[in-house]
Every structure is written in structure tokens, then in C-alpha cells.
Design an enzyme around this catalytic site. Structure first.
Site, PDB file in Angstrom:
ATOM      1  N   HIS A  78     -13.397  14.680 -55.713  1.00  0.00           N
ATOM      2  CA  HIS A  78     -13.782  13.331 -55.272  1.00  0.00           C
ATOM      3  C   HIS A  78     -12.521  12.547 -54.878  1.00  0.00           C
ATOM      4  O   HIS A  78     -11.563  12.465 -55.637  1.00  0.00           O
ATOM      5  CB  HIS A  78     -14.568  12.586 -56.347  1.00  0.00           C
ATOM      6  CG  HIS A  78     -15.127  11.296 -55.822  1.00  0.00           C
ATOM      7  ND1 HIS A  78     -16.340  11.222 -55.179  1.00  0.00           N
ATOM      8  CD2 HIS A  78     -14.602  10.056 -55.776  1.00  0.00           C
ATOM      9  CE1 HIS A  78     -16.549   9.983 -54.785  1.00  0.00           C
ATOM     10  NE2 HIS A  78     -15.506   9.250 -55.123  1.00  0.00           N
ATOM     11  N   ALA A  79     -12.544  11.971 -53.688  1.00  0.00           N
ATOM     12  CA  ALA A  79     -11.340  11.345 -53.127  1.00  0.00           C
ATOM     13  C   ALA A  79     -10.859  10.155 -53.964  1.00  0.00           C
ATOM     14  O   ALA A  79     -11.663   9.380 -54.465  1.00  0.00           O
ATOM     15  CB  ALA A  79     -11.646  10.867 -51.703  1.00  0.00           C
ATOM     16  N   HIS A  92     -10.195   5.010 -45.733  1.00  0.00           N
ATOM     17  CA  HIS A  92     -10.571   4.288 -46.957  1.00  0.00           C
ATOM     18  C   HIS A  92      -9.477   4.441 -48.022  1.00  0.00           C
ATOM     19  O   HIS A  92      -9.014   3.455 -48.599  1.00  0.00           O
ATOM     20  CB  HIS A  92     -11.905   4.839 -47.469  1.00  0.00           C
ATOM     21  CG  HIS A  92     -12.334   4.278 -48.782  1.00  0.00           C
ATOM     22  ND1 HIS A  92     -13.211   3.228 -48.905  1.00  0.00           N
ATOM     23  CD2 HIS A  92     -11.983   4.608 -50.054  1.00  0.00           C
ATOM     24  CE1 HIS A  92     -13.387   2.937 -50.180  1.00  0.00           C
ATOM     25  NE2 HIS A  92     -12.652   3.766 -50.911  1.00  0.00           N
ATOM     26  N   GLU A  93      -9.068   5.668 -48.259  1.00  0.00           N
ATOM     27  CA  GLU A  93      -8.057   5.920 -49.308  1.00  0.00           C
ATOM     28  C   GLU A  93      -6.717   5.288 -48.939  1.00  0.00           C
ATOM     29  O   GLU A  93      -6.030   4.724 -49.791  1.00  0.00           O
ATOM     30  CB  GLU A  93      -7.889   7.426 -49.549  1.00  0.00           C
ATOM     31  CG  GLU A  93      -9.138   8.115 -50.077  1.00  0.00           C
ATOM     32  CD  GLU A  93      -9.740   7.447 -51.305  1.00  0.00           C
ATOM     33  OE1 GLU A  93      -8.992   6.814 -52.078  1.00  0.00           O
ATOM     34  OE2 GLU A  93     -10.963   7.526 -51.479  1.00  0.00           O
ATOM     35  N   HIS A 149      -6.414   1.746 -49.871  1.00  0.00           N
ATOM     36  CA  HIS A 149      -5.983   1.532 -51.264  1.00  0.00           C
ATOM     37  C   HIS A 149      -4.459   1.617 -51.376  1.00  0.00           C
ATOM     38  O   HIS A 149      -3.819   0.784 -52.009  1.00  0.00           O
ATOM     39  CB  HIS A 149      -6.581   2.598 -52.181  1.00  0.00           C
ATOM     40  CG  HIS A 149      -8.049   2.463 -52.445  1.00  0.00           C
ATOM     41  ND1 HIS A 149      -8.619   1.308 -52.897  1.00  0.00           N
ATOM     42  CD2 HIS A 149      -9.074   3.367 -52.353  1.00  0.00           C
ATOM     43  CE1 HIS A 149      -9.932   1.500 -53.069  1.00  0.00           C
ATOM     44  NE2 HIS A 149     -10.232   2.739 -52.743  1.00  0.00           N
ATOM     45  N   GLU A 185     -11.787  -1.873 -52.239  1.00  0.00           N
ATOM     46  CA  GLU A 185     -12.599  -0.843 -51.578  1.00  0.00           C
ATOM     47  C   GLU A 185     -12.855  -1.162 -50.102  1.00  0.00           C
ATOM     48  O   GLU A 185     -13.277  -0.287 -49.350  1.00  0.00           O
ATOM     49  CB  GLU A 185     -13.944  -0.690 -52.304  1.00  0.00           C
ATOM     50  CG  GLU A 185     -13.831  -0.260 -53.763  1.00  0.00           C
ATOM     51  CD  GLU A 185     -13.129   1.074 -53.946  1.00  0.00           C
ATOM     52  OE1 GLU A 185     -13.086   1.876 -52.993  1.00  0.00           O
ATOM     53  OE2 GLU A 185     -12.598   1.320 -55.052  1.00  0.00           O
ATOM     54  N   HIS A 228     -18.990   8.637 -60.167  1.00  0.00           N
ATOM     55  CA  HIS A 228     -18.551   7.414 -60.851  1.00  0.00           C
ATOM     56  C   HIS A 228     -19.179   7.204 -62.219  1.00  0.00           C
ATOM     57  O   HIS A 228     -18.691   6.390 -62.996  1.00  0.00           O
ATOM     58  CB  HIS A 228     -18.826   6.204 -59.952  1.00  0.00           C
ATOM     59  CG  HIS A 228     -18.164   6.335 -58.607  1.00  0.00           C
ATOM     60  ND1 HIS A 228     -18.608   7.216 -57.652  1.00  0.00           N
ATOM     61  CD2 HIS A 228     -17.072   5.733 -58.087  1.00  0.00           C
ATOM     62  CE1 HIS A 228     -17.840   7.140 -56.579  1.00  0.00           C
ATOM     63  NE2 HIS A 228     -16.894   6.251 -56.808  1.00  0.00           N
ATOM     64  N   TYR A 285     -18.384  -1.202 -54.509  1.00  0.00           N
ATOM     65  CA  TYR A 285     -18.676  -0.609 -53.194  1.00  0.00           C
ATOM     66  C   TYR A 285     -19.751  -1.401 -52.456  1.00  0.00           C
ATOM     67  O   TYR A 285     -19.759  -1.461 -51.228  1.00  0.00           O
ATOM     68  CB  TYR A 285     -19.102   0.851 -53.340  1.00  0.00           C
ATOM     69  CG  TYR A 285     -18.054   1.699 -54.020  1.00  0.00           C
ATOM     70  CD1 TYR A 285     -16.865   2.026 -53.376  1.00  0.00           C
ATOM     71  CD2 TYR A 285     -18.239   2.157 -55.320  1.00  0.00           C
ATOM     72  CE1 TYR A 285     -15.906   2.792 -54.003  1.00  0.00           C
ATOM     73  CE2 TYR A 285     -17.285   2.927 -55.955  1.00  0.00           C
ATOM     74  CZ  TYR A 285     -16.111   3.239 -55.294  1.00  0.00           C
ATOM     75  OH  TYR A 285     -15.169   3.999 -55.921  1.00  0.00           O
TER      76      TYR A 285
HETATM   77  O1  X8Z Z   1     -15.762   6.759 -54.280  1.00  0.00           O
HETATM   78  C1  X8Z Z   1     -15.515   6.375 -53.151  1.00  0.00           C
HETATM   79  C2  X8Z Z   1     -14.132   6.580 -52.560  1.00  0.00           C
HETATM   80  C3  X8Z Z   1     -13.076   6.556 -53.584  1.00  0.00           C
HETATM   81  S1  X8Z Z   1     -12.776   4.978 -54.226  1.00  0.00           S
HETATM   82  C4  X8Z Z   1     -14.104   7.910 -51.869  1.00  0.00           C
HETATM   83  N1  X8Z Z   1     -16.486   5.802 -52.403  1.00  0.00           N
HETATM   84  C5  X8Z Z   1     -17.840   5.631 -52.906  1.00  0.00           C
HETATM   85  C6  X8Z Z   1     -18.519   6.962 -53.076  1.00  0.00           C
HETATM   86  O2  X8Z Z   1     -18.053   7.972 -52.567  1.00  0.00           O
HETATM   87  O3  X8Z Z   1     -19.574   7.004 -53.737  1.00  0.00           O
HETATM   88  C7  X8Z Z   1     -16.339   5.271 -51.055  1.00  0.00           C
HETATM   89  C8  X8Z Z   1     -17.709   4.868 -50.635  1.00  0.00           C
HETATM   90  C9  X8Z Z   1     -18.547   4.806 -51.863  1.00  0.00           C
HETATM   91 ZN    ZN Z   2     -12.075   3.591 -52.861  1.00  0.00          ZN
END
Ligand code: X8Z
Ligand code: ZN
Length: 603
Positions: free
Chosen positions: A342-343, A372-373, A376, A400, A502, A512
Site C-alpha cells: 500500500h503506497a 499523490h505520494e 505528501h 491528502e 487503513h 480522504y
Molecule cells: O491510502 C491512500 C494513499 C496513501 S495516503 C495511497 N489513499 C486512499 C486509499 O488508497 O484508500 C489515496 C486515496 C484513498
Molecule cells: Zn496519502
């Protein structure tokens, strides 16, 4: 703002009062000294936990799991002890603005507080690391064969076979979510005990208290925002359901009612852009290009995708990423070990040891995620001169939203400028609906998911939902907000929420939802500053140094001021509002409602 006045007495009972200074320091100077010492110590512990966390997430094994849990426990222990003392110091009259704000942040900005009794922080950190490991190592199946998390995510986007989709969806939720259910219940109990020790009703209330307003005001704000944008989601849902019915037939997707969750191109049905081909306007309205295909055609590899992302920030005037970023980041999935794919974006030393950790695939989704990354990382570097307690976004939604606002500038014209799209393929104005629909499939579709993940956890933390109800409550909220159902019935022993990163990683998710709304406010403000005159969705502020300067002014504030101040610095407004997003999609809303004529909206 002090929220819980009676906490002072409680705090004094729990922690030994600091020894009285021999030299007669004023109470204000004592509070200042406490803050200075506490934030320095905390910063050091956070750096150590970052180092351990990085090694764990890029090389999961029993030893790195133990190391990260230990470092995490140390941070939590310190943070809780600071928070308890902070509550006492906060009662001092005539504190400076910064000391007052920092004392407040010491209490509110803890994601998962531990009870102060011996061993509790370690137990929590151990559970958390174990759950993250389960997620990182998690596998589903496809045609009976194991398939890892990053591959299964990709296949959910490309497969159009309902049986395959159902198998991948069900196996992932069974294999990843279910095994962590008991751990999660224990974590909730410990976290609540910790939050109550700090004077909060529960962990959820603590999360909601981190937005420069009361927890109740914040819950009401999210509801206001949701009501502003919900009509757009409802229109999209109706339209997409009709297209899925046309593609798969009544037996797979009925004309009315909820949508089957595995048909939307994403494991969590959170973003639907991967099935744009199924919903694209017939014939002439279509976009005519696909970013995944362009990247592949032009021979992009993961490194080139990241360099391209950096190029956007450079064009705004931001300094290039440091050499160490390129040496230390994880761009692709290592073949020889388990990692968390997960990024995420990191700033290990809180100065400029910036890194991203991804398992990049050459596709449009990951191209967006890279921006997106990097958002940050540039934010982290912009505020690196702030004191430790301000090393954060104005609120977590801001953090975010930055990279996403940049990614909204990936317009056809921008793709031409960087050589990805031939000028002859730039969609003409009559393709605007296609462009907007493609964006809406990701941006609008996400809104209810962005909201419900924490509404679910708020219910769990408040005790409204008990472990035996974890699954039903999740299925209920997915239906209520997203209008989706699982592809087959889920047993009461399932824990589908745990199959979303998460939840085991204990990362609050409302950020988000806020970011989805805020990014349109940022984008609209940037386009205005750039003097853009055409339709909003065609604006790219690539190369505009004035926008960069203005953006940097907001970023470098970090968390030093309440978020409305930061928002005002960049957009001129002090309100989070869905208006910019609704304005961006206004032509699409009109078009969708025309297409939906005669169809029943809702589920
Ligand atoms: O978790 C993330 C990022 C890392 S902060 C990749 N996002 C959420 C997800 O993947 O559920 C970005 C969009 C929503
Ligand atoms: Zn993020």
C-alpha cells in the site's frame, strides 16, 4: 481551545507533578520549557519509530515486526505521558499562542493512545504490527491460485469476468479480514481505555477533536459536506448501474437496487475509473485515449513515472527531490521478500530524508498515486523548518489533497506538453463529457466510501457496534452510503473492513473524504491564480511559478495555525465546501440526469 476542563485534576493524579523549579520560573515559562523538552524528545522517538517502520514495511519478518512494535510502543508511551502533562499545563493563564496550541496538539494528535498501565502500549503495538503483517502478506486467489495484494488490485481493475471478480473479491476479504477480527476487537478496547485516560469519550471522539473545533462540530461539518455532493453521487450511481446491467445482464447486475461490489473495477469499490470503458458515452463523446495505454506505448517504467511526477513539482518552482529519495525509496515490489505494498510517503528524519514506498505498476492509477505520494513529500519538506509539534498538515485532509490537486492538472493538454499524447489525439470540446465522466468515476465515486470507513469506526469505538456486529455494520454502511452489496452473503464471522489497509494500519480515513473535496478548492484557486479562462476541468497549472509560490506559502505553515488560516492563505476562503467540486462537474451532472431520465434513482 481547551475542551476538557476537568482533565487537569485527573492528569495531576496520574502523573507526578514536575519538581518545582528552584529558580522562580513563571508558570508560563515552565509551560514553555515543558513543551520544548517534550517536543524534542517526541521528535527523536518518532524518527526512531520511522526507521523501524520503514525496515518492517519493506522487509516483513518476525524480527522487523518486533522492532517496529517496540519503537511504536515507545512513541505511544511518550506521547500519552506528554498528553497527560499537557492537560495540566494547559490550565496556566496567559500562555503564549504557540505553547497553548502545542499543548492542545499534544492531546489531540495521537491516533491510538495506550492506557498508562505497564505493558499496555507494548501489547497494542504488537497487535498493530501483527495486523499490518497479515495485510501486507495477504493473498487472495484467482482460478484457485494464490495472488498477492498488488496483483489482485490490478486484476480487479482489468477483469470483466464476473466469476473471476467474485472469486478474487471473496478470497481477499476472507483471507485478509477474518484472521484479524479478534486482534482488532482487543485493539479497540485498549485504545478506548487510553483515550478515556486522556479525557476523551473514546478513540473516535479523539480523532474528531483534531480539526480545530469540537468533535461534534466536526461530525456536523462532514455531514454538511456530504449533503452538498451527494446528489452528484446518486446520479453517477444510477447511470453506472444501468451500464453494468447492459453489460452483464440481469442475472449479474439488476436494473434497480444496489450495485454488486466486485463489478466496479476496484477491490473496495472505492474508485471506479478502471471500468470507464463500460460506462463511456457512446461513440463521439468518448475521451479517445487511456493513460495506462499511453504510458505503455511510450515505454514508461516506474522510475520514469516518478520522474514525471517530480517534473510537475519542479515546474512550479519546487527544488528537485534529494539524491537520497532516489536511492532509498521503494518503487517496485521486491521479489525476494514480503512488503507492505500500500503506497505511502515518508520523511524519516523530518528534514529531507524523503521517500515513497510503492509497488508501482505501469498504469494510470499508479501514475495518479505517484503524484499523490509526492504531494505528501513536498508538503513535508515545505514545513520542515517548523518546530516538531507543527510538522504536519493544516489538517490531515490537506495532506491528502495536495498531490491530488496537482494530478487534476493532468489534462490532455498537459499530456501533450510532456510528450505522452500526440496533439492530434487531444479530445475536442465535444468530448468534455467523456473527460468529466472519467474523472467522476474516480473522484465522485469515492465520496461515500471516504465517509463511511470512519463512520463505521466511530460506531465501533463508541461501543454502538460490538465485535459480533462488526460484519453486519460494515455491510449496512456500504449499502447505506455507497449503494453496493457483496457478491455473495457474508457470514457473521467475517471482518470485511479488515481487508482495507487503513483499518489494520489504524489510519483515520475521513482525511480522504475531506481531501476529495478540498482538492477541487485548491485546484480552482490555482487555476484562478494562473488566470485560466476556459472550462475548469481543462485547466493545467503546470509550469506556473506564481501558483507554486502561493502553494508553498500554505505548505510551509505546516500545522502552526488553525486550518482555516491555511485554507485562506491559498484559496481566500476559510470554509471547506463542496461548491468547487460541484462546479467542476456541473456539465456532467446535467448530462447524467438526462441519461437517467425514466430510471429509478437510489437503491
Ligand atoms: O491510502 C491512500 C494513499 C496513501 S495516503 C495511497 N489513499 C486512499 C486509499 O488508497 O484508500 C489515496 C486515496 C484513498
Ligand atoms: Zn496519502
Amino acid at each position: 481551545m481547551k475542551r476538557i476542563v476537568s482533565l487537569a485534576a485527573l492528569a495531576t493524579a496520574l502523573v507526578a507533578a514536575p519538581a518545582l523549579a528552584q529558580d522562580a520560573k513563571t508558570p508560563q515559562a515552565e509551560a514553555d520549557a515543558f513543551v520544548a523538552k517534550a517536543e524534542k524528545e517526541l521528535n527523536q522517538a518518532v524518527i526512531e519509530a520511522g526507521q523501524a517502520g520503514w525496515v518492517y514495511e519493506t522487509y516483513i519478518n518476525q524480527d522487523t515486526e518486533a522492532l517496529t512494535a517496540r519503537a511504536d510502543a515507545a512513541v505511544t508511551t511518550l506521547a500519552v505521558s506528554n498528553a497527560l502533562q499537557a492537560a495540566k499545563y494547559a490550565q496556566t493563564p496567559n500562555l503564549s499562542y504557540d505553547t497553548d496550541r502545542k499543548l492542545d496538539r499534544m492531546r489531540t494528535a495521537i491516533t491510538l493512545p495506550a492506557p498508562t498501565r505497564e505493558g499496555a502500549a507494548q501489547e497494542m503495538a504488537t497487535i498493530k504490527a501483527r495486523m499490518q503483517g497479515i495485510y501486507g502478506k495477504g493473498k487472495g486467489t484467482l482460478n484457485g491460485q494464490p495472488i498477492n495484494g498488488s496483483d489482485i488490485e490490478e486484476r480487479m481493475g482489468t477483469s470483466r469476468n464476473p466469476d473471476e471478480l467474485k472469486e478474487m473479491w471473496t478470497s481477499w476479504h476472507d483471507n485478509v479480514g477474518k484472521p484479524m477480527k479478534a486482534d482488532y476487537a482487543q485493539l479497540v478496547a485498549l485504545g478506548n481505555e487510553g483515550a478515556q485516560g486522556l479525557g476523551f469519550a473514546d478513540v473516535g471522539a479523539q480523532w474528531r477533536s483534531n480539526y480545530d473545533m469540537s468533535p461534534e462540530e466536526f461530525a456536523a461539518l462532514t455531514e454538511k459536506l456530504w449533503q452538498e455532493v451527494k446528489p452528484l453521487y446518486d446520479s453517477l450511481h444510477t447511470y453506472v448501474r444501468g451500464k453494468l446491467n447492459a453489460k452483464y445482464g440481469d442475472a449479474v447486475q439488476a436494473k434497480t437496487g444496489p450495485i454488486r461490489a466486485d463489478l466496479l473495477g476496484n477491490m473496495w469499490a472505492q474508485e471506479w475509473g478502471n471500468i470507464y470503458d463500460i460506462v463511456a458515452p457512446a461513440g463521439a463523446g468518448d475521451v479517445g485515449y487511456d493513460v495506462t495505454e499511453l504510458l505503455k506505448e511510450k515505454g514508461y517504467d516506474p522510475l520514469k513515472m516518478v520522474k514525471t511526477g517530480e517534473g510537475f513539482f519542479s515546474s512550479l518552482g519546487f527544488a528537485p527531490l534529494p539524491k537520497t529519495f532516489w536511492e532509498r525509496s521503494q518503487f517496485v515490489k521486491p521479489q525476494d521478500r514480503e512488503v507492505v505494498c500500500h503506497a505511502s510517503a515518508w520523511d524519516i528524519d523530518n528534514v529531507e530524508d524523503l521517500r515513497i514506498k510503492m509497488c508501482i505498476k505501469v498504469n494510470g492509477d499508479d501514475f495518479t498515486t505517484i503524484h499523490h505520494e509526492l504531494g505528501h513529500n513536498y508538503y513535508q519538506r515545505a514545513y520542515n523548518k517548523q518546530p516538531p509539534l507543527y510538522l504536519d498538515g493544516a489538517n490531515d485532509g490537506f495532506h491528502e489533497a495536495i498531490g491530488d490537486a496537482i494530478a487534476l492538472s493532468i489534462t490532455p493538454e498537459y499530456l501533450v506538453q510532456i510528450g505522452l499524447l500526440d496533439r492530434s489525439k487531444v479530445p475536442s470540446a465535444d468530448k468534455d463529457i467523456g473527460l468529466l465522466l472519467r474523472q467522476a468515476m474516480d473522484k465522485v465515486a469515492f465520496l461515500p466510501f471516504g465517509l463511511l470507513v470512519d463512520r463505521y469506526r466511530w460506531q465501533i469505538f463508541s461501543g454502538q457496534v460490538k465485535p459480533e456486529g462488526y460484519q453486519q455494520a460494515w455491510t449496512d454502511l456500504r449499502l447505506k452510503y455507497q449503494g453496493i452489496v457483496p457478491p455473495s452473503p457474508r457470514g457473521a464471522d467475517a471482518f470485511d473492513a479488515g481487508a482495507k489497509y487503513h483499518v489494520p494500519a489504524v489510519v483515520p480515513y475521513t482525511r480522504y473524504f475531506l481531501a476529495r473535496i478540498l482538492q477541487f478548492q485548491f485546484y480552482e484557486a490555482a487555476c484562478k491564480a494562473a488566470g485560466w479562462k476556459g472550462p475548469l476541468h481543462r485547466c493545467s497549472f503546470y509550469g506556473n511559478k506564481d501558483v507554486g509560490t502561493k502553494l508553498n506559502a500554505m505548505l510551509e505553515m505546516g500545522a502552526s495555525k488553525p486550518w482555516p488560516d491555511a485554507l485562506q492563505a491559498f484559496t481566500g476562503s476559510r470554509e471547506m465546501s463542496g461548491k468547487a467540486m460541484m462546479a467542476y462537474f456541473a456539465p456532467l451532472k446535467k448530462w447524467l440526469d438526462k441519461q437517467n431520465k425514466g430510471m429509478k434513482s437510489g437503491w
